[in-house]
Write an enzyme that holds these catalytic residues in place. Structure first.
Site, PDB file in Angstrom:
ATOM      1  N   HIS A 194      -7.260  -2.076  -3.837  1.00 16.64           N
ATOM      2  CA  HIS A 194      -7.303  -0.844  -4.613  1.00 16.64           C
ATOM      3  C   HIS A 194      -6.157  -0.767  -5.616  1.00 16.64           C
ATOM      4  CE1 HIS A 194      -9.118   0.870  -0.661  1.00 16.64           C
ATOM      5  NE2 HIS A 194     -10.031   0.249  -1.378  1.00 16.64           N
ATOM      6  N   TYR A 249       2.599   5.514   3.242  1.00 20.65           N
ATOM      7  CA  TYR A 249       2.720   5.390   1.798  1.00 20.65           C
ATOM      8  C   TYR A 249       3.587   6.522   1.259  1.00 20.65           C
ATOM      9  CZ  TYR A 249      -1.847   2.924   1.856  1.00 20.65           C
ATOM     10  OH  TYR A 249      -2.898   2.079   2.073  1.00 20.65           O
ATOM     11  N   ASP A 308     -15.405  -0.333  -0.374  1.00 17.09           N
ATOM     12  CA  ASP A 308     -14.853  -1.680  -0.498  1.00 17.09           C
ATOM     13  C   ASP A 308     -15.952  -2.736  -0.494  1.00 17.09           C
ATOM     14  OD1 ASP A 308     -12.361  -0.570  -0.674  1.00 17.09           O
ATOM     15  OD2 ASP A 308     -11.791  -1.013   1.391  1.00 17.09           O
ATOM     16  N   LYS A 322       3.952   2.834  -5.405  1.00 18.24           N
ATOM     17  CA  LYS A 322       3.932   3.144  -3.974  1.00 18.24           C
ATOM     18  C   LYS A 322       5.096   2.456  -3.279  1.00 18.24           C
ATOM     19  CE  LYS A 322      -1.110   2.812  -3.690  1.00 18.24           C
ATOM     20  NZ  LYS A 322      -2.215   2.100  -3.054  1.00 18.24           N
TER      21      LYS A 322
END
Length: 191
Positions: free
Chosen positions: A62, A131, A167, A71
């Site tokens: 992603h 995250y 996905d 991130k």
């Protein structure tokens, strides 16, 4: 806590110094001074998230176009095989990948600059990833590339036990490249 560069420009690995004793351990998971020394604004993170995956689950690959997001990720429980693909068209490492083992023994954190694809596989019965993200999510900028794309040739260490419908339907790297090139001028370059 220390940091070092990786094979992909702007992707940094942060290594803490856990303190172990008979009770368990204590470790710093983020340090403002170390982030500043790495060129990252610690106050810039606007969202913290956590996900849990079962062994063999793959999430990814992603990323975001547009203004994207950076991130800071770490495995807080279990172990993950973590993969980053450089999706910045102007980067000298465009299309190249780096892989890491993130786990609750070493407690490493990985900084992912804007413009990279990210994915991981849970290596243990359960694995949690945390995250810190520096921008609010805008689904219009989502990019997903198939986890088993032959051009990326990611060596997932376990048989894949489950992936999401999103996905499974992700585009190939080859199909994503023109989209990335069209939107590349809006991606933040590597530091």
């Amino acid at each position: 806590m220390h940091f070092r560069s990786t094979s992909l420009p702007g992707v940094l690995l942060f290594t803490p110094t856990p303190h172990h004793d008979e009770r368990g351990f204590f470790s710093r998971t983020a340090d403002a001074r170390t982030l500043i020394n790495a060129g990252i604004d610690p106050a810039g993170f606007v969202q913290d998230s956590q996900s849990r995956s079962r062994q063999g689950v793959v999430r990814g690959m992603h990323g975001r176009t547009g203004t994207g997001e950076a991130k800071l990720v770490r495995c807080s429980h279990g172990a993950l095989f973590d993969v980053v693909v450089d999706a910045r068209p102007d980067s000298p490492t465009f299309g190249q990948r780096a892989q890491f083992r993130l786990d609750d023994d070493h407690l490493w954190s990985l900084y992912l600059p804007r413009g990279v694809l990210h994915g991981f596989q849970a290596l243990t019965e359960t694995a949690d990833i945390c995250y810190r993200i520096d921008a609010e999510h805008d689904p219009r900028d989502d990019v997903a590339v198939r986890y088993a794309d032959p051009d990326l040739a990611i060596p997932w260490p376990l048989p894949v036990s489950l992936i999401s419908d999103r996905d499974a339907a992700a585009s190939s790297w080859r199909d994503a490249v023109p989209h990335l090139r069209r939107h590349g001028s809006r991606l933040t370059p590597a530091p």
